[in-house]
Design an enzyme around this catalytic site. Structure first.
Site, short mmCIF file in Angstrom:
data_model
loop_
_atom_site.label_atom_id
_atom_site.label_comp_id
_atom_site.label_asym_id
_atom_site.label_seq_id
_atom_site.Cartn_x
_atom_site.Cartn_y
_atom_site.Cartn_z
N LYS A 1 -0.09 4.29 9.36
CA LYS A 1 0.52 4.76 8.11
C LYS A 1 -0.51 4.87 7.01
O LYS A 1 -0.59 5.87 6.28
CB LYS A 1 1.64 3.80 7.71
CG LYS A 1 2.40 4.21 6.45
CD LYS A 1 1.89 3.54 5.18
CE LYS A 1 2.15 2.05 5.17
NZ LYS A 1 1.75 1.44 3.86
N THR B 1 0.84 -1.19 0.00
CA THR B 1 0.00 0.00 0.00
C THR B 1 0.88 1.24 0.00
O THR B 1 1.65 1.46 0.93
CB THR B 1 -0.92 0.01 1.23
OG1 THR B 1 -1.65 -1.22 1.27
CG2 THR B 1 -1.90 1.16 1.17
N LYS C 1 -7.50 0.69 -2.12
CA LYS C 1 -6.98 0.00 -0.94
C LYS C 1 -6.97 0.92 0.27
O LYS C 1 -7.35 0.52 1.38
CB LYS C 1 -5.56 -0.50 -1.23
CG LYS C 1 -4.85 -1.13 -0.03
CD LYS C 1 -5.58 -2.35 0.52
CE LYS C 1 -4.96 -2.85 1.83
NZ LYS C 1 -3.58 -3.31 1.68
#
Length: 281
Positions: free
Chosen positions: A228, A84, A160
């Site tokens: 994150k 990601t 995502k």
């Protein structure tokens, strides 16, 4: 494969079991039996397909671009980014791939390492249709379904990031619901049985209600990585000039859970923070 964390390891094992020849490079060394370990990341780009499962934008920048590994790619190679990354960096990667003369596909995944080990990932793929056709023998081994989303790789990472944002919202929703119901004598397991069999029977609610009930919050997907990804969602929203208040709320809760010592635990540890139970799990 470049990047052999828990997800990368599971993917390589699947590919080896399916009869693929796999070259690997990892910054910290080590590889599953049967994989060919190479000394330089550039050597991996002599393959037909290169999968990268590196933790973030900075890792991709260092390993692929700063090192010159991408520039060493054999013409015709397909590079598939499966971790990601930010949508901005995903778009910035198009130019160096074009310069190297290779195809670039965004294909982050939904699923944890145990899901990857079973070959049951959902693969969120974006790139040229003909290139995605070429990747079918790989994706068929790694996932139960490949979702073709767009011809722009950045769309896969937007999807995502949005999915991960929504999972954290589900975790926080369950925790806050327990805050409201448990003091009035409703056991959380009974409340979760109610919601799972009426309004909220999706996989995220199923998986993370179990985590909350068990109170162990073991990886899984680390809360530090969840934080994150929520930061990537904030970055994308800021780039669009939009204010997303629910995102801000779950980012704050996840940050608090990480700062309280939960960073290496499953990201559902955010629920423990909301419930005031972070030290109990």
């Amino acid at each position: 494969m470049i990047g052999l964390g828990a997800m990368g390891q599971a993917m390589v094992c699947r590919l080896l079991d399916a009869g693929h020849a796999v070259r690997v490079w990892n910054r910290s060394g080590g590889a599953p039996p049967g994989a060919q370990v190479v000394e330089d990341a550039g050597d991996v780009f002599k393959s037909d397909v290169v999968l990268t499962m590196l933790s973030d934008d900075a890792a991709l920048q260092t390993v692929l671009l700063d090192s010159g590994a991408l520039a060493q790619a054999r013409p015709g190679t397909v590079h598939v980014v499966m971790s990601t990354i930010s949508v901005d960096f995903a778009e910035a990667l198009q130019a160096p791939h074009h310069a190297a003369g290779i195809e670039y596909v965004g294909a982050p995944v939904l699923g944890r390492p145990d899901v990857a080990a079973r070959g049951e990932l959902n693969i969120l793929a974006a790139g040229h249709g003909a290139t995605l056709d070429r990747l079918a023998p790989v994706f068929d081994v790694l996932g139960k379904r490949c979702w073709r989303l767009s011809d722009k790789p950045s769309a896969a990472f937007a999807a995502k990031i949005a999915c991960n944002m929504m999972i954290t919202m589900a975790i926080e929703a369950m925790a806050e619901a327990v805050v409201l119901t448990e003091p009035y004598g409703l056991a959380r397991e009974d409340f979760f049985e109610l919601i799972l069999n009426t309004l909220f029977g999706s996989r995220s609610y199923q998986v993370y209600s179990t985590q909350i009930l068990a109170g162990r919050y073991q990886p899984g997907f680390k809360a530090s990585l969840g934080l994150k990804d929520l930061g990537l969602a904030q970055q994308a929203a800021a780039g669009l000039g939009r204010d997303l208040p629910m995102l801000e709320a779950v980012h704050g809760q996840m940050r608090a859970a990480v700062e309280a010592g939960g960073g290496s635990r499953d990201w559902s540890v955010m629920a423990a923070h909301t419930l005031g139970e972070l030290d109990a799990g």
